[in-house]
Write an enzyme that holds these catalytic residues in place. Structure first.
Site, PDB file in Angstrom:
ATOM      1  CB  CYS A  62      -0.859   0.018   1.257  1.00 63.57           C
ATOM      2  SG  CYS A  62      -1.759  -1.528   1.496  1.00 63.57           S
ATOM      3  NE  ARG A  71       4.184   1.629  -1.546  1.00 62.18           N
ATOM      4  CZ  ARG A  71       5.311   0.931  -1.453  1.00 62.18           C
ATOM      5  NH1 ARG A  71       6.269   1.146  -2.318  1.00 62.18           N
ATOM      6  NH2 ARG A  71       5.473   0.029  -0.520  1.00 62.18           N
ATOM      7  CD1 TRP A  74      -3.029  -4.356  -4.998  1.00 58.89           C
ATOM      8  CD2 TRP A  74      -1.893  -5.619  -3.557  1.00 58.89           C
ATOM      9  NE1 TRP A  74      -2.783  -5.567  -5.599  1.00 58.89           N
ATOM     10  CE2 TRP A  74      -2.090  -6.358  -4.743  1.00 58.89           C
ATOM     11  CE3 TRP A  74      -1.205  -6.235  -2.506  1.00 58.89           C
ATOM     12  CZ2 TRP A  74      -1.629  -7.659  -4.912  1.00 58.89           C
ATOM     13  CZ3 TRP A  74      -0.744  -7.530  -2.673  1.00 58.89           C
ATOM     14  CH2 TRP A  74      -0.955  -8.220  -3.860  1.00 58.89           C
ATOM     15  CG  ASN A 119       3.242  -0.972   2.660  1.00 61.26           C
ATOM     16  OD1 ASN A 119       2.657  -1.916   2.131  1.00 61.26           O
ATOM     17  ND2 ASN A 119       4.465  -0.627   2.330  1.00 61.26           N
ATOM     18  CD  GLU A 160      10.309  -7.793 -19.610  1.00 58.79           C
ATOM     19  OE1 GLU A 160      10.175  -8.756 -18.844  1.00 58.79           O
ATOM     20  OE2 GLU A 160       9.920  -6.649 -19.325  1.00 58.79           O
ATOM     21  CE  LYS A 211       6.650  -5.377 -19.102  1.00 60.24           C
ATOM     22  NZ  LYS A 211       7.769  -5.552 -18.239  1.00 60.24           N
ATOM     23  CD  GLU A 266       3.699  -6.518 -16.595  1.00 58.62           C
ATOM     24  OE1 GLU A 266       3.523  -6.707 -15.394  1.00 58.62           O
ATOM     25  OE2 GLU A 266       4.789  -6.182 -17.077  1.00 58.62           O
ATOM     26  CE  LYS A 272       7.479   0.005 -11.093  1.00 56.49           C
ATOM     27  NZ  LYS A 272       7.677  -0.603 -12.430  1.00 56.49           N
TER      28      LYS A 272
END
Ligand code: M6R
Length: 610
Positions: free
Chosen positions: A2, A27, A74, A98, A483, A487, A490, A605
């Site tokens: 968070c 976050r 979150w 958090n 990768e 990408k 996601e 993140k």
């Protein structure tokens, strides 16, 4: 996972906190809240969903007060709802948190039996009750927080305020990040620097078990046991504008375009081209001489960078490298022999799995080092205790999908491989000079790939309705295929698989059907001829080939439906360059499908829980 912001000063806290939270939305973003103190009373506003919902609520019913805390959540314990949104209160004590309080069930039970009534399902509310109980015994806010903290275990960054202590906030840091910002007659606490950068550049990164008591004029740091501690005040050179979108539609797009600058920053001060020297500032290079094996520990995109790093370190330093998923490493019995270097790679420096794996490796006798983007982060601090940290200097990365962090990690690994190779006598000065000259050209070469943005956007438009995709590559472009697939999935939510092209015949070839987009990394230096064969196999089964090839390639145009060219370069630079079209393709597909590019669903993140 968070975001927290706390403010004490002479200005109204509400807007400063909301602006700070906006910078921390990466976050987590399932609910948000703010609380301020006014005339000895706490006033709270909370809203489910994105921060804009809270901002709208605050427009209708603003909060007044110059001491306040805020939170963007979150969910870990308790579903996303208004009751579970932070701040949480109990008897005049307000808490934002958090992390995870691991013994929350036992404490909840105990507190219930003592007559405490809970308003939420969260672990955080327990902390508010514990502080309230300690406060009732007449303890100061700092002592009450200290006593409460002694009862909980887990990972937590907490900020606490109390109705009888206006102008005071207490922050505690255990395994989750918390920074103090020092302003003029004001002070801040936040999960990350961008939240306070508009107000101050002077920050203190709290360390494990630190407690900060902040007032507008003073910051007092102690351990949780109450012993005074001294932490350096660092001056952050990121401008607030650097943390903004800078004219791009999304942070991700902006960050993709920042890569030439970011790579230049990674290289800055580390390249002694004339002498063929690499300067790995912050790393005890001499001690890399005795390393017999490197174990890379990383997750997600950073793990893919580790796979590129394996090829670089094995080539230039001639040391065997294993690349481990940090989330798996410590749940088996890894063999760590003397002479092992555990190398953590992490953008945030806060990824719980990577941190835990690094600590495990150290306990098993490995030397530890890190490649990190975030100064003073938990992983960086762990590595600073031993061989040190090679910072990528990519600047803040806000988009959840990692882009500039990835490419700068590859560049940092390249530098590390060269520095290690030179220190070990495996490379002579001329070999290092040649590599460094090539690396120094990378930012310019990257700019020329970014010039193809419009062409890549047009190719992306042909993929908007697709359900599945394949990414194929060989050699050092195999990790780029992984990768590229990560990408795309996601941020666009399209199913994507990355494969080593030679493996296609062992299974994935069954997936190829009419019009399946297959992104083929067919650069000159990484298995070119074999890739041509793989492309023929895809075409023969009706797949639609989007090739990422090298400028001047005369054959590829007749084999692929679309070609994106990267400039000619030494083969060790191909991964960094080939990553860019993959990032842009994913970005434009996601944008075209209207997804939330910077904050894709279910992701955060930095993943500070295991
Ligand atoms: O901060 P870290 O580099 O340790 O993060 C690791 C992963 O969580 C991260 O790379 C993740 O896979 C990103 N969403 C990828 O874009």
């Amino acid at each position: 996972m968070c975001g927290i912001v706390g403010y004490v000063g002479n200005r109204q806290a509400q807007d400063i906190i909301v602006e700070g939270l906006r910078k921390l939305e990466y976050r987590g973003y399932d609910s948000a809240g703010v609380a301020t103190l006014l005339d000895g009373r706490t006033h709270v506003r909370r809203a489910v969903g994105k921060l804009s919902n809270l901002a709208n609520l605050l427009k209708e019913t603003p909060l007044v007060g110059t001491t306040g805390v805020g939170h963007t959540r979150w969910a870990t314990h308790g579903r996303p709802s208004e009751e579970n949104a932070h701040p949480h209160t109990a008897d005049g004590v307000t808490v934002v948190h958090n992390g995870i309080i691991e013994n929350h069930l036992a404490l909840r039970d105990e507190l219930r039996k003592a007559g405490r009534v809970f308003k939420s399902e969260t672990d955080t509310e327990i902390f508010a009750h514990l502080v309230a109980l300690e406060s009732a015994r007449g303890l100061s806010l700092a002592d009450a927080v200290r006593a409460a903290a002694a009862r909980v275990h887990g990972a937590f960054a907490l900020v606490v305020m109390r109705e009888d202590s206006p102008g005071v906030l207490v922050g505690v840091k255990v395994a989750s990040p918390l920074v103090v910002g020092i302003g003029d007659d004001e002070a801040f606490l936040a999960s990350d620097v961008p939240a306070i950068l508009a107000h101050t550049r002077r920050v203190i990164f709290l360390e494990e078990g630190d407690m900060a008591v902040i007032t507008p004029q003073k910051v007092t740091l102690t351990t949780l046991r109450g012993e005074p501690v001294d932490r350096p005040v660092r001056v952050i050179d990121w401008t607030p504008v650097m943390a903004e979108k800078g004219g791009h539609k999304h942070f991700m797009h902006k960050e993709i375009f920042e890569q030439p600058r970011a790579v230049a920053d990674t290289l800055r001060g580390r390249v002694g081209r004339e002498e063929g020297q690499v300067f790995l500032d912050g790393v005890k290079v001499e001690e890399l001489k005795s390393i017999k094996r490197v174990v890379v520990l990383a997750c997600g995109t950073s793990w893919h960078a580790g796979l590129v790093g394996k090829a670089l370190i094995e080539q230039f330093a001639h040391v065997p490298v294993d690349v481990e998923l940090a989330s798996e490493f410590r749940y088996r019995e890894p063999i760590v022999e003397p002479g092992t270097l555990a190398l953590a790679i992490s953008q945030s420096g806060e990824t719980a799995d990577t941190l835990a794996a690094l600590k495990e490796a150290r306990n098993l006798g490995a030397r530890v080092m890190a490649i990190c983007n975030v100064l003073g982060s938990a992983i960086a601090r762990e590595a600073e205790k031993d061989l040190g940290v090679l910072y990528t200097h990519a600047g803040p990365e806000i988009g959840v999908a990692s882009t500039k962090a990835f490419v700068t990690q590859i560049v940092a690994l390249h530098l590390m491989a060269l520095g290690m190779g030179r220190a070990r006598g495996h490379l002579d000065a001329q070999a290092v000079r040649t590599e460094l000259q090539a690396l120094s050209r990378l930012p310019k070469l990257m700019e020329s790939v970014l010039d193809d943005d419009a062409q890549i956007a047009a190719i992306a438009r042909t993929m908007l309705g697709t359900r599945d995709t394949l990414f194929l590559g060989r050699g050092m472009c195999f990790p780029i295929a992984l990768e590229g697939a990560l990408k795309l999935k996601e941020i666009s939510y399209i199913h994507a698989e990355g494969y080593a092209a030679g493996e296609m015949k062992h299974g994935p070839i069954a997936l190829i059907e009419h019009d399946l987009p297959v992104i083929c990394l067919v650069t000159q230096g990484n298995g070119y001829d074999k890739m041509l064969g793989n492309i023929q196999e895809v075409r023969a089964r009706g797949g639609r080939v989007i090739a990422i090839a090298t400028d001047g390639d005369k054959q590829i145009g007749s084999l692929a439906q679309d070609v994106i060219y990267i400039p000619q370069c030494p083969r060790f630079l191909e991964p960094a360059l080939a990553a860019l079209p993959c990032q842009l393709l994913a970005y434009h597909v996601a944008d075209g499908r209207g997804t939330d590019v910077d904050q894709p669903r279910n992701l955060a993140k930095s993943v500070t829980v295991e």
